[in-house]
Design a protein around this motif. Structure first.
Motif, mmCIF file in Angstrom:
data_model
loop_
_atom_site.group_PDB
_atom_site.id
_atom_site.type_symbol
_atom_site.label_atom_id
_atom_site.label_comp_id
_atom_site.label_asym_id
_atom_site.label_seq_id
_atom_site.Cartn_x
_atom_site.Cartn_y
_atom_site.Cartn_z
ATOM 1 N N LEU A 72 0.833 -1.209 0.000
ATOM 2 C CA LEU A 72 0.000 0.000 0.000
ATOM 3 C C LEU A 72 0.863 1.252 0.000
ATOM 4 N N ARG A 73 1.941 1.223 0.809
ATOM 5 C CA ARG A 73 2.815 2.388 0.897
ATOM 6 C C ARG A 73 3.390 2.720 -0.478
ATOM 7 N N ARG A 74 3.784 1.679 -1.233
ATOM 8 C CA ARG A 74 4.323 1.909 -2.578
ATOM 9 C C ARG A 74 3.235 2.322 -3.559
ATOM 10 N N GLY A 75 2.038 1.809 -3.340
ATOM 11 C CA GLY A 75 0.954 2.080 -4.283
ATOM 12 C C GLY A 75 0.402 3.485 -4.188
ATOM 13 N N PHE A 76 0.453 4.080 -2.982
ATOM 14 C CA PHE A 76 -0.051 5.438 -2.819
ATOM 15 C C PHE A 76 1.042 6.433 -3.191
ATOM 16 N N THR A 77 0.814 7.153 -4.255
ATOM 17 C CA THR A 77 1.757 8.165 -4.724
ATOM 18 C C THR A 77 1.039 9.505 -4.824
ATOM 19 N N ALA A 78 1.802 10.529 -5.129
ATOM 20 C CA ALA A 78 1.200 11.862 -5.265
ATOM 21 C C ALA A 78 0.157 11.900 -6.373
ATOM 22 N N ASP A 79 0.208 10.950 -7.313
ATOM 23 C CA ASP A 79 -0.746 10.913 -8.428
ATOM 24 C C ASP A 79 -1.992 10.104 -8.116
ATOM 25 N N THR A 80 -2.049 9.473 -6.942
ATOM 26 C CA THR A 80 -3.205 8.641 -6.603
ATOM 27 C C THR A 80 -4.465 9.498 -6.486
ATOM 28 N N ASP A 81 -5.542 9.023 -7.080
ATOM 29 C CA ASP A 81 -6.828 9.723 -7.034
ATOM 30 C C ASP A 81 -7.340 9.742 -5.587
ATOM 31 N N PRO A 82 -7.618 10.911 -5.023
ATOM 32 C CA PRO A 82 -8.133 10.976 -3.644
ATOM 33 C C PRO A 82 -9.395 10.134 -3.442
ATOM 34 N N GLU A 83 -10.231 10.005 -4.500
ATOM 35 C CA GLU A 83 -11.443 9.189 -4.388
ATOM 36 C C GLU A 83 -11.084 7.746 -4.036
ATOM 37 N N SER A 84 -9.985 7.232 -4.625
ATOM 38 C CA SER A 84 -9.563 5.859 -4.336
ATOM 39 C C SER A 84 -9.116 5.738 -2.886
ATOM 40 N N ALA A 85 -8.336 6.710 -2.417
ATOM 41 C CA ALA A 85 -7.853 6.669 -1.037
ATOM 42 C C ALA A 85 -9.018 6.757 -0.052
ATOM 43 N N GLU A 86 -9.996 7.611 -0.344
ATOM 44 C CA GLU A 86 -11.143 7.754 0.548
ATOM 45 C C GLU A 86 -11.975 6.474 0.574
ATOM 46 N N ALA A 87 -12.129 5.834 -0.587
ATOM 47 C CA ALA A 87 -12.869 4.566 -0.646
ATOM 48 C C ALA A 87 -12.145 3.494 0.167
ATOM 49 N N MET A 88 -10.824 3.469 0.056
ATOM 50 C CA MET A 88 -10.036 2.494 0.826
ATOM 51 C C MET A 88 -10.192 2.743 2.327
#
Length: 501
Positions: A72-88
């Motif tokens: 997860l740490r590698r998968g979350f980057t500055a380009d990650t869509d906030p919608e995806s992070a909020e859903a997670m």
């Protein structure tokens, strides 16, 4: 809480897509998706939403088992869509599993959202209520909105009290100036236990809003200090390799080589989970400590010149001017030009000597164990040295353990010096054998010099604590013996004229 199943399906579909993307990058291939859960099928689905939700929850549980916090740490980057992070975040807070893995994943996602707000700086904007009180932070308000469809019970008072410990912890972290200090402080373990003690309250918006700023501050300081320490190690390794050396030092009984340092990837280590990678970070700290105890890197000088300087320094002192303090002793020994390989080999011998003496002292008659029979002489120990060799707290991270370990090492160095001086006398007719013992003595002088500096620091700490003044005096007495034995070494090298060098 009743929720629109289509809304839940949309959230879980986002989570599924992110999980599958992570796994695809990990296995470098396509992830086989169950029939009916493919992205295109979900977009066109007009069937039973509840049946699809059931299949998706089972699929997500399986995917989640394959996803580690480090992934997860590698998968979350500055380009990650906030919608995806909020859903997670919604997915993990709903689970509320009291496991380290689920908590670590939730922790990581909440911190990511704090570090990457939709509007730069929005978490710093904070007004005051009409009564002058400080309202909820913007980040906590955002979390409440994100988790609005999640059942959020009120926080128990004992957990509210636990949250108040994070501000002092953050101030402690921000005061650290060195990577070794951060690692030795145990703050990583303390915070981990603190998070565990919050139980299911960990998933409360107010808790996550307190922990995420701490995580961000800690991560920034940790990365800064780690990169500084790692760069220092790597720069030293380059300089050592240029001079023909290959071993930086010995950590936990294993040599750390230039090749090991070259293979150290700072970025990869920082992307790993702090909990699982703590052992690696502690090893980096130990390597840095080993380098901190070394003399500054310098160009090699002829061995004869170094030994002559040592001999001159000894002959110019009055006989009664034997070193009586760690500082004086450190200044009387000229650092010999030894290699890291020689130091590493000698450190291994000293550890074996320590263990041999320790076994003897522990099993010998208490009335006679202060006299240790060596090959050429008897080694006499002070009462404090005997106590150190009998101590059962040598693995502690405490001042008393530091004192005991220093006493053990001083005794071992004195023993090794005595043996090598006797070997030197017996090998003068063989230039090659003589040179080996002369080299060993030069290495021991360097170790004695470094040991005296370390002991001086420990004496200062022990003296500051009134109840440990006797231990400080014990170290000084042992250093006196080490200084006298070092004088014998220097005189022996000078007396034989450094033949063969």
């Amino acid at each position: 809480m009743v929720e629109d199943p289509k809304w839940e399906l949309a959230i879980l579909a986002t989570v599924q897509g992110f999980f599958e993307k992570l796994l695809q990058s990990s296995i470098d291939g396509e992830v086989p998706v169950p029939l009916g859960l493919e992205a295109i099928s979900l977009q066109q689905s007009d069937g039973d939403v509840h049946e699809t939700l059931g299949k998706m929850r089972r699929w997500l549980r399986l995917l989640d088992l394959a996803i580690t916090p480090a992934m997860l740490r590698r998968g979350f980057t500055a380009d990650t869509d906030p919608e995806s992070a909020e859903a997670m975040l919604r997915y993990y807070t709903r689970k509320k599993e009291l496991t380290d893995v689920n908590r670590d994943k939730t922790d990581l996602i909440a911190t990511f959202l704090y570090r990457h707000p939709r509007v730069p700086g929005q978490w710093e904007r904070r007004g005051y209520g009409l009564d002058g009180s400080l309202p909820l932070s913007p980040y906590e308000i955002a979390l409440i909105e994100i988790l609005a469809d999640t059942d959020v019970p009120s926080l128990p008072e004992e957990h509210v009290q636990l949250l108040r410990r994070f501000d002092p912890l953050q101030q402690e972290v921000e005061s650290f100036k060195d990577f070794n200090i951060l690692i030795d402080s145990g703050v990583i373990q303390r915070v981990r236990k603190l998070k565990q003690s919050l139980d299911s309250s960990f998933y409360h918006p107010g808790v996550l809003a307190t922990i995420a700023p701490y995580n961000a501050a800690f991560g920034k300081k940790f990365d800064e200090l780690f990169r500084s320490a790692a760069s220092e190690i790597q720069n030293f390794a380059v300089a050592l390799e240029e001079q023909g050396g290959s071993i930086l030092g010995n950590v936990d009984g294993m040599d750390v080589t230039v090749e090991h340092v070259a293979a150290m990837d700072q970025s990869e280590l920082l992307k790993s989970d702090y909990g699982t990678a703590l052992g690696k970070f502690e090893r980096v700290s130990k390597v840095k400590k080993a380098l901190d105890r070394r003399p500054p890197m310098r160009r090699a000088v002829p061995r004869a010149a170094a030994a002559a300087a040592a001999a001159s320094g000894s002959s110019n002192r009055a006989p009664e001017a034997a070193p009586s303090s760690p500082r004086t002793f450190a200044e009387t020994i000229a650092p010999p030009p030894v290699t890291s390989q020689q130091l590493s080999m000698e450190q291994s011998k000293l550890r074996r000597i320590e263990e041999s003496i320790r076994i003897f002292v522990r099993v010998a008659d208490p009335n006679f164990r202060q006299v240790v029979p060596m090959r050429f002489f008897n080694l006499t120990l002070t009462p404090a040295e005997v106590a150190a060799y009998c101590a059962d707290y040598l693995e502690e991270k405490s001042l008393r353990a530091d004192i005991a370990r220093i006493l053990l090492r001083i005794v071992a160095v004195i023993a090794r010096m005595g043996t090598e001086v006797e070997e030197l006398k017996r090998s003068q007719n063989s230039a090659s054998v003589w040179k080996l013992h002369a080299d060993a003595l030069l290495v021991l002088l360097e170790i004695a010099r470094t040991l005296a500096e370390e002991a001086g620091t420990t004496v200062g700490l022990a003296t500051e604590r009134g109840e440990m003044e006797s231990q400080a005096e014990a170290i000084k007495a042992s250093l006196q013996k080490l200084g006298e034995r070092s004088d014998v070494v220097v005189q022996s090298l000078a007396r034989v004229g450094l033949k063969g060098h």
